[in-house]
Design an enzyme around this catalytic site. Structure first.
Site, PDB file in Angstrom:
ATOM      1  N   HIS A 121       0.809  -1.226   0.000  1.00 60.51           N
ATOM      2  CA  HIS A 121       0.000   0.000   0.000  1.00 60.51           C
ATOM      3  C   HIS A 121       0.842   1.277   0.000  1.00 60.51           C
ATOM      4  CE1 HIS A 121      -3.578  -2.483   1.781  1.00 60.51           C
ATOM      5  NE2 HIS A 121      -3.389  -2.688   0.496  1.00 60.51           N
ATOM      6  N   CYS A 129       4.344  13.108  -7.567  1.00 59.95           N
ATOM      7  CA  CYS A 129       3.928  14.331  -8.268  1.00 59.95           C
ATOM      8  C   CYS A 129       2.668  14.031  -9.079  1.00 59.95           C
ATOM      9  CB  CYS A 129       5.063  14.808  -9.186  1.00 59.95           C
ATOM     10  SG  CYS A 129       4.560  16.164 -10.251  1.00 59.95           S
ATOM     11  N   CYS A 149       5.238  20.202  -5.760  1.00 60.40           N
ATOM     12  CA  CYS A 149       6.443  19.688  -6.412  1.00 60.40           C
ATOM     13  C   CYS A 149       7.241  20.893  -6.931  1.00 60.40           C
ATOM     14  CB  CYS A 149       5.986  18.806  -7.574  1.00 60.40           C
ATOM     15  SG  CYS A 149       7.305  18.028  -8.493  1.00 60.40           S
ATOM     16  N   CYS A 151       8.105  21.339  -9.725  1.00 62.00           N
ATOM     17  CA  CYS A 151       7.534  21.681 -11.044  1.00 62.00           C
ATOM     18  C   CYS A 151       6.250  22.497 -10.900  1.00 62.00           C
ATOM     19  CB  CYS A 151       7.276  20.413 -11.861  1.00 62.00           C
ATOM     20  SG  CYS A 151       5.772  19.521 -11.402  1.00 62.00           S
ATOM     21  N   THR A 189      -3.367  -8.373  11.056  1.00 62.53           N
ATOM     22  CA  THR A 189      -4.257  -7.831  10.022  1.00 62.53           C
ATOM     23  C   THR A 189      -5.657  -8.385  10.203  1.00 62.53           C
ATOM     24  OG1 THR A 189      -4.698  -7.625   7.646  1.00 62.53           O
ATOM     25  CG2 THR A 189      -3.512  -9.621   8.331  1.00 62.53           C
ATOM     26  N   ASN A 211      -2.679 -12.759  16.190  1.00 63.67           N
ATOM     27  CA  ASN A 211      -3.645 -11.662  16.320  1.00 63.67           C
ATOM     28  C   ASN A 211      -4.460 -11.903  17.597  1.00 63.67           C
ATOM     29  OD1 ASN A 211      -5.890  -9.864  15.940  1.00 63.67           O
ATOM     30  ND2 ASN A 211      -5.524  -9.902  13.734  1.00 63.67           N
ATOM     31  N   ALA A 229       1.606  -9.239  18.674  1.00 67.81           N
ATOM     32  CA  ALA A 229       2.767  -9.466  17.816  1.00 67.81           C
ATOM     33  C   ALA A 229       4.074  -9.470  18.613  1.00 67.81           C
ATOM     34  CB  ALA A 229       2.803  -8.390  16.738  1.00 67.81           C
TER      35      ALA A 229
HETATM   36  P1  OAD Z   1      -6.997  -3.316  10.655  1.00 65.32           P
HETATM   37  O1  OAD Z   1      -7.118  -2.112  11.528  1.00 65.32           O
HETATM   38  O2  OAD Z   1      -8.123  -3.632   9.757  1.00 65.32           O
HETATM   39  O3  OAD Z   1      -6.737  -4.585  11.558  1.00 65.32           O
HETATM   40  C1  OAD Z   1      -5.751  -4.583  12.560  1.00 65.32           C
HETATM   41  C2  OAD Z   1      -5.680  -5.961  13.158  1.00 65.32           C
HETATM   42  O4  OAD Z   1      -4.602  -5.980  14.087  1.00 65.32           O
HETATM   43  C3  OAD Z   1      -6.940  -6.371  13.928  1.00 65.32           C
HETATM   44  O5  OAD Z   1      -7.355  -7.659  13.489  1.00 65.32           O
HETATM   45  C4  OAD Z   1      -6.475  -6.407  15.390  1.00 65.32           C
HETATM   46  O6  OAD Z   1      -7.111  -7.435  16.140  1.00 65.32           O
HETATM   47  C5  OAD Z   1      -4.998  -6.699  15.231  1.00 65.32           C
HETATM   48  N1  OAD Z   1      -4.148  -6.250  16.346  1.00 65.32           N
HETATM   49  C6  OAD Z   1      -4.353  -5.205  17.193  1.00 65.32           C
HETATM   50  N2  OAD Z   1      -3.341  -5.104  18.059  1.00 65.32           N
HETATM   51  C7  OAD Z   1      -2.466  -6.113  17.764  1.00 65.32           C
HETATM   52  C8  OAD Z   1      -1.219  -6.539  18.305  1.00 65.32           C
HETATM   53  N3  OAD Z   1      -0.650  -5.904  19.340  1.00 65.32           N
HETATM   54  N4  OAD Z   1      -0.611  -7.612  17.750  1.00 65.32           N
HETATM   55  C9  OAD Z   1      -1.169  -8.266  16.708  1.00 65.32           C
HETATM   56  N5  OAD Z   1      -2.344  -7.904  16.157  1.00 65.32           N
HETATM   57  C10 OAD Z   1      -2.989  -6.842  16.665  1.00 65.32           C
HETATM   58  O7  OAD Z   1      -5.616  -3.150   9.850  1.00 65.32           O
HETATM   59  P2  OAD Z   1      -5.148  -3.857   8.504  1.00 65.32           P
HETATM   60  O8  OAD Z   1      -5.590  -5.264   8.448  1.00 65.32           O
HETATM   61  O9  OAD Z   1      -3.703  -3.568   8.354  1.00 65.32           O
HETATM   62  O10 OAD Z   1      -5.543   0.172   3.673  1.00 65.32           O
HETATM   63  O11 OAD Z   1      -5.960  -3.016   7.446  1.00 65.32           O
HETATM   64  C11 OAD Z   1      -5.794  -3.289   6.100  1.00 65.32           C
HETATM   65  C12 OAD Z   1      -5.873  -2.027   5.302  1.00 65.32           C
HETATM   66  O12 OAD Z   1      -7.075  -1.296   5.647  1.00 65.32           O
HETATM   67  C13 OAD Z   1      -4.784  -1.021   5.565  1.00 65.32           C
HETATM   68  O13 OAD Z   1      -3.598  -1.298   4.849  1.00 65.32           O
HETATM   69  C14 OAD Z   1      -5.411   0.251   5.102  1.00 65.32           C
HETATM   70  C15 OAD Z   1      -6.742   0.112   5.774  1.00 65.32           C
HETATM   71  O14 OAD Z   1      -7.772   0.867   5.271  1.00 65.32           O
HETATM   72  C16 OAD Z   1      -5.284   1.211   2.902  1.00 65.32           C
HETATM   73  O15 OAD Z   1      -4.939   2.282   3.365  1.00 65.32           O
HETATM   74  C17 OAD Z   1      -5.450   0.944   1.442  1.00 65.32           C
END
Ligand code: OAD
Length: 246
Positions: A121, A129, A149, A151, A189, A211, A229
């Protein structure tokens, strides 16, 4: 749910060599960087369609940039935690080949020392730019908002917004690595954002989710640890390293 002990025994027995760590915002939560979803997530207070889409940027670039500057400042003052550092340590070992495939834009894997890194991402410390697509590193706060930028055109953060395609070829490279891995770690995630989340089902061998909460990926992974984590990743890395006889 699996226990950490059972997972460590399995890893020592299997001796994985090709390792992929697929990470989301949860890996940075213990560094003080907010996740997106959940009770304390960014999307509780902010609407993604007002801040993280090309249309939002076209409508109000200043507002989008103010939000990014706030996040950039927060992340600049955060430090990689034990989970980022353990993955970077693993990369430096001779007995395993690790690639980090991250959805995070926060640069903490690189700051921890990981170099085999696919940022699906983008990266919040780069700009693009709007006129010619030139990508530049931009670590320091900007003097003007929105930044321009040299430019004269508007700059945007070099991140992927909702409705945009991932950088060319990156998903294919990540898919190949996951499919060829002996061990896939799925760390922090929610598994809700595609196409990234689809990578997990491509694993052919062992996959371990780390998780504190269950996710749609829990059923897809061979093991699932209800743990943070920074608690679970260091001993797993240690087991990979010691399993290789080093
Ligand atoms: P989320 O906020 O959707 O999920 C975070 C996850 O981390 C959840 O399942 C929590 O339970 C878990 N979590 C919280 N604390 C933790 C810890 N200490 N150790 C391990 N896990 C923990 O975040 P993402 O899955 O990264 O996209 O979200 C995916 C995408 O949605 C992001 O890249 C972003 C967002 O909108 C874009 O910006 C395109």
């Amino acid at each position: 749910m699996s226990t950490l002990e059972a997972v460590l025994i399995r890893i020592k027995k299997e001796r994985p060599r090709k390792v992929v760590a697929f990470t989301g915002s949860g890996i940075s939560a213990e560094s003080g960087v907010p996740t997106f979803r959940g009770a304390t997530g960014l999307w509780q207070d902010f609407r993604p369609e007002e801040l993280a889409t090309p249309e939002a940027f076209e409508r109000d670039p200043r507002r989008v940039w103010e939000w990014y500057e706030w996040r950039r400042d927060l992340i600049r003052n955060a430090a990689p935690n034990a989970a980022h550092l353990a993955l970077a340590l693993l990369e430096r070992q001779r007995n395993a080949e690790v690639t980090v495939v991250t959805q995070n834009v926060d640069d903490l894997h690189r700051r921890a020392g990981s170099t085999r890194l696919l940022e699906l991402h983008g990266n919040i410390f780069r700009t693009r730019c709007m006129a010619d697509g030139t990508i530049s590193e931009a670590l320091a706060p900007f003097h003007s908002c929105p930044p321009l930028c040299p430019c004269g055109a508007l700059l945007r953060p070099d991140v992927i917004w909702f409705g945009e395609l991932l950088p060319e070829g990156i998903l294919e490279r990540a898919a190949e690595l996951v499919a060829g891995s002996d061990l896939l770690m799925v760390i922090g995630t929610s598994g809700l954002v595609y196409p990234a989340a689809g990578l997990v089902s491509l694993a052919r061998r062992t996959s371990i989710e780390i998780n504190p909460q269950p996710t749609p990926l829990t059923a897809v992974c061979s093991e699932s640890l209800a743990a943070s984590a920074s608690y679970a990743v260091p001993p797993i890395v240690e087991a990979i390293i010691s399993g290789g006889g080093i």
